[in-house]
Motif scaffolding. Structure first.
Motif, PDB file in Angstrom:
ATOM      1  N   ALA A 163      -3.168   2.109   4.636  1.00  0.00           N
ATOM      2  CA  ALA A 163      -2.245   1.445   3.714  1.00  0.00           C
ATOM      3  C   ALA A 163      -0.843   1.370   4.320  1.00  0.00           C
ATOM      4  O   ALA A 163      -0.163   0.344   4.217  1.00  0.00           O
ATOM      5  CB  ALA A 163      -2.213   2.171   2.375  1.00  0.00           C
ATOM      6  N   ALA A 164      -0.407   2.450   4.969  1.00  0.00           N
ATOM      7  CA  ALA A 164       0.908   2.458   5.622  1.00  0.00           C
ATOM      8  C   ALA A 164       0.941   1.430   6.754  1.00  0.00           C
ATOM      9  O   ALA A 164       1.938   0.710   6.917  1.00  0.00           O
ATOM     10  CB  ALA A 164       1.224   3.856   6.152  1.00  0.00           C
ATOM     11  N   GLU A 165      -0.122   1.359   7.515  1.00  0.00           N
ATOM     12  CA  GLU A 165      -0.181   0.375   8.607  1.00  0.00           C
ATOM     13  C   GLU A 165      -0.109  -1.044   8.049  1.00  0.00           C
ATOM     14  O   GLU A 165       0.626  -1.889   8.560  1.00  0.00           O
ATOM     15  CB  GLU A 165      -1.466   0.569   9.417  1.00  0.00           C
ATOM     16  CG  GLU A 165      -1.474   1.851  10.219  1.00  0.00           C
ATOM     17  CD  GLU A 165      -2.842   2.252  10.749  1.00  0.00           C
ATOM     18  OE1 GLU A 165      -2.882   3.194  11.563  1.00  0.00           O
ATOM     19  OE2 GLU A 165      -3.866   1.645  10.355  1.00  0.00           O
ATOM     20  N   ARG A 166      -0.853  -1.294   6.996  1.00  0.00           N
ATOM     21  CA  ARG A 166      -0.896  -2.630   6.382  1.00  0.00           C
ATOM     22  C   ARG A 166       0.476  -3.034   5.835  1.00  0.00           C
ATOM     23  O   ARG A 166       0.962  -4.126   6.108  1.00  0.00           O
ATOM     24  CB  ARG A 166      -1.953  -2.631   5.280  1.00  0.00           C
ATOM     25  CG  ARG A 166      -2.388  -3.969   4.794  1.00  0.00           C
ATOM     26  CD  ARG A 166      -3.631  -3.957   3.899  1.00  0.00           C
ATOM     27  NE  ARG A 166      -3.800  -2.791   3.041  1.00  0.00           N
ATOM     28  CZ  ARG A 166      -4.659  -1.781   3.295  1.00  0.00           C
ATOM     29  NH1 ARG A 166      -5.418  -1.786   4.358  1.00  0.00           N
ATOM     30  NH2 ARG A 166      -4.751  -0.757   2.463  1.00  0.00           N
ATOM     31  N   VAL A 167       1.113  -2.141   5.059  1.00  0.00           N
ATOM     32  CA  VAL A 167       2.390  -2.468   4.422  1.00  0.00           C
ATOM     33  C   VAL A 167       3.531  -2.612   5.445  1.00  0.00           C
ATOM     34  O   VAL A 167       4.536  -3.272   5.159  1.00  0.00           O
ATOM     35  CB  VAL A 167       2.738  -1.435   3.326  1.00  0.00           C
ATOM     36  CG1 VAL A 167       3.246  -0.141   3.902  1.00  0.00           C
ATOM     37  CG2 VAL A 167       3.728  -2.004   2.336  1.00  0.00           C
ATOM     38  N   ASN A 168       3.353  -2.053   6.634  1.00  0.00           N
ATOM     39  CA  ASN A 168       4.399  -2.129   7.658  1.00  0.00           C
ATOM     40  C   ASN A 168       4.098  -3.141   8.754  1.00  0.00           C
ATOM     41  O   ASN A 168       4.696  -3.097   9.824  1.00  0.00           O
ATOM     42  CB  ASN A 168       4.636  -0.735   8.252  1.00  0.00           C
ATOM     43  CG  ASN A 168       5.394   0.141   7.281  1.00  0.00           C
ATOM     44  OD1 ASN A 168       6.534  -0.149   6.949  1.00  0.00           O
ATOM     45  ND2 ASN A 168       4.741   1.188   6.788  1.00  0.00           N
ATOM     46  N   TYR A 205       3.657  -1.309  13.944  1.00  0.00           N
ATOM     47  CA  TYR A 205       3.863   0.006  13.325  1.00  0.00           C
ATOM     48  C   TYR A 205       2.796   0.984  13.799  1.00  0.00           C
ATOM     49  O   TYR A 205       1.634   0.627  13.978  1.00  0.00           O
ATOM     50  CB  TYR A 205       3.764  -0.144  11.803  1.00  0.00           C
ATOM     51  CG  TYR A 205       3.709   1.156  11.031  1.00  0.00           C
ATOM     52  CD1 TYR A 205       4.863   1.805  10.644  1.00  0.00           C
ATOM     53  CD2 TYR A 205       2.489   1.737  10.698  1.00  0.00           C
ATOM     54  CE1 TYR A 205       4.809   2.992   9.924  1.00  0.00           C
ATOM     55  CE2 TYR A 205       2.426   2.929   9.981  1.00  0.00           C
ATOM     56  CZ  TYR A 205       3.591   3.549   9.605  1.00  0.00           C
ATOM     57  OH  TYR A 205       3.544   4.715   8.909  1.00  0.00           O
ATOM     58  N   THR A 230       6.688   6.404   4.647  1.00  0.00           N
ATOM     59  CA  THR A 230       5.787   5.823   3.657  1.00  0.00           C
ATOM     60  C   THR A 230       5.169   6.963   2.869  1.00  0.00           C
ATOM     61  O   THR A 230       4.684   7.927   3.461  1.00  0.00           O
ATOM     62  CB  THR A 230       4.677   4.992   4.331  1.00  0.00           C
ATOM     63  OG1 THR A 230       5.282   3.991   5.156  1.00  0.00           O
ATOM     64  CG2 THR A 230       3.774   4.335   3.301  1.00  0.00           C
ATOM     65  N   ALA A 249       2.204   7.554   0.221  1.00  0.00           N
ATOM     66  CA  ALA A 249       1.025   6.906  -0.345  1.00  0.00           C
ATOM     67  C   ALA A 249       0.199   7.923  -1.115  1.00  0.00           C
ATOM     68  O   ALA A 249       0.015   9.055  -0.670  1.00  0.00           O
ATOM     69  CB  ALA A 249       0.184   6.294   0.767  1.00  0.00           C
ATOM     70  N   THR A 264      -2.068   3.695  -3.624  1.00  0.00           N
ATOM     71  CA  THR A 264      -0.809   3.073  -4.023  1.00  0.00           C
ATOM     72  C   THR A 264       0.294   3.549  -3.089  1.00  0.00           C
ATOM     73  O   THR A 264       0.296   4.692  -2.648  1.00  0.00           O
ATOM     74  CB  THR A 264      -0.433   3.429  -5.481  1.00  0.00           C
ATOM     75  OG1 THR A 264      -0.363   4.848  -5.603  1.00  0.00           O
ATOM     76  CG2 THR A 264      -1.451   2.896  -6.456  1.00  0.00           C
ATOM     77  N   ILE A 265       1.214   2.658  -2.799  1.00  0.00           N
ATOM     78  CA  ILE A 265       2.383   2.989  -1.994  1.00  0.00           C
ATOM     79  C   ILE A 265       3.495   3.366  -2.962  1.00  0.00           C
ATOM     80  O   ILE A 265       3.943   2.539  -3.760  1.00  0.00           O
ATOM     81  CB  ILE A 265       2.815   1.806  -1.099  1.00  0.00           C
ATOM     82  CG1 ILE A 265       1.689   1.405  -0.146  1.00  0.00           C
ATOM     83  CG2 ILE A 265       4.093   2.148  -0.344  1.00  0.00           C
ATOM     84  CD1 ILE A 265       1.315   2.467   0.875  1.00  0.00           C
ATOM     85  N   ASN A 268       8.253   3.069   0.563  1.00  0.00           N
ATOM     86  CA  ASN A 268       8.171   2.568   1.943  1.00  0.00           C
ATOM     87  C   ASN A 268       9.549   2.063   2.333  1.00  0.00           C
ATOM     88  O   ASN A 268      10.051   1.094   1.760  1.00  0.00           O
ATOM     89  CB  ASN A 268       7.131   1.438   2.060  1.00  0.00           C
ATOM     90  CG  ASN A 268       6.883   1.079   3.509  1.00  0.00           C
ATOM     91  OD1 ASN A 268       6.380   1.888   4.258  1.00  0.00           O
ATOM     92  ND2 ASN A 268       7.252  -0.123   3.891  1.00  0.00           N
TER      93      ASN A 268
END
Length: 130
Positions: free
Chosen positions: A54-59, A65, A110, A112, A121-122, A125
């Motif tokens: 999720a962190a990779e996706r949102v960044n 990232y 981030t 999560a 859920t984030i 970030n």
């Protein structure tokens, strides 16, 4: 003899005595789970992977990232808290990637939360907070 002195001694022996034996400090991980309650390792690995992804996706993906090493290595070293509802919350420090190379210092934080059913859920970030 404890695990840490043995590890230091083995490092010294395998490296031909190049480094003197030293004490390794254990990494402290914040956990809301009482010590008497065992953590399901498979569940924790799954939650860590969902949080990292999720962190990779949102960044912006892996081309922009990279998450800190603790999100890839031994799962008990991941920066997590087990919540009362069975979810896990991870605080992930990340590195921006420029020209295919991660920066030397993390600059993104981030947070999560992964629910028992895998929903992620984030919670935050942005720039690293103190």
């Amino acid at each position: 003899m404890g695990q840490q002195p043995v590890t230091a001694l083995l490092l010294s022996v395998f490296l031909g005595g190049v480094i003197p034996p030293f004490a390794l400090s254990p990494r402290v991980v914040a956990q809301a789970t009482p010590a008497a309650e065992p953590v399901n390792i498979a569940e924790l690995v799954r939650a860590r992977n969902y949080a990292r992804q999720a962190a990779e996706r949102v960044n912006g993906g892996l081309t922009r990232y990279r998450a800190e090493q603790s999100m890839h290595g031994p799962v008990r070293e991941a920066p997590y808290v087990r919540n009362a509802d069975g979810s896990y919350t991870f605080r992930i420090l990340g590195y921006r990637v420029r020209n295919g190379v991660p920066e030397s210092m993390p600059s993104i934080e981030t947070v999560a939360t992964v629910a028992p059913d895998g929903r992620t859920t984030i919670d935050y970030n942005g720039p690293i907070r103190n």
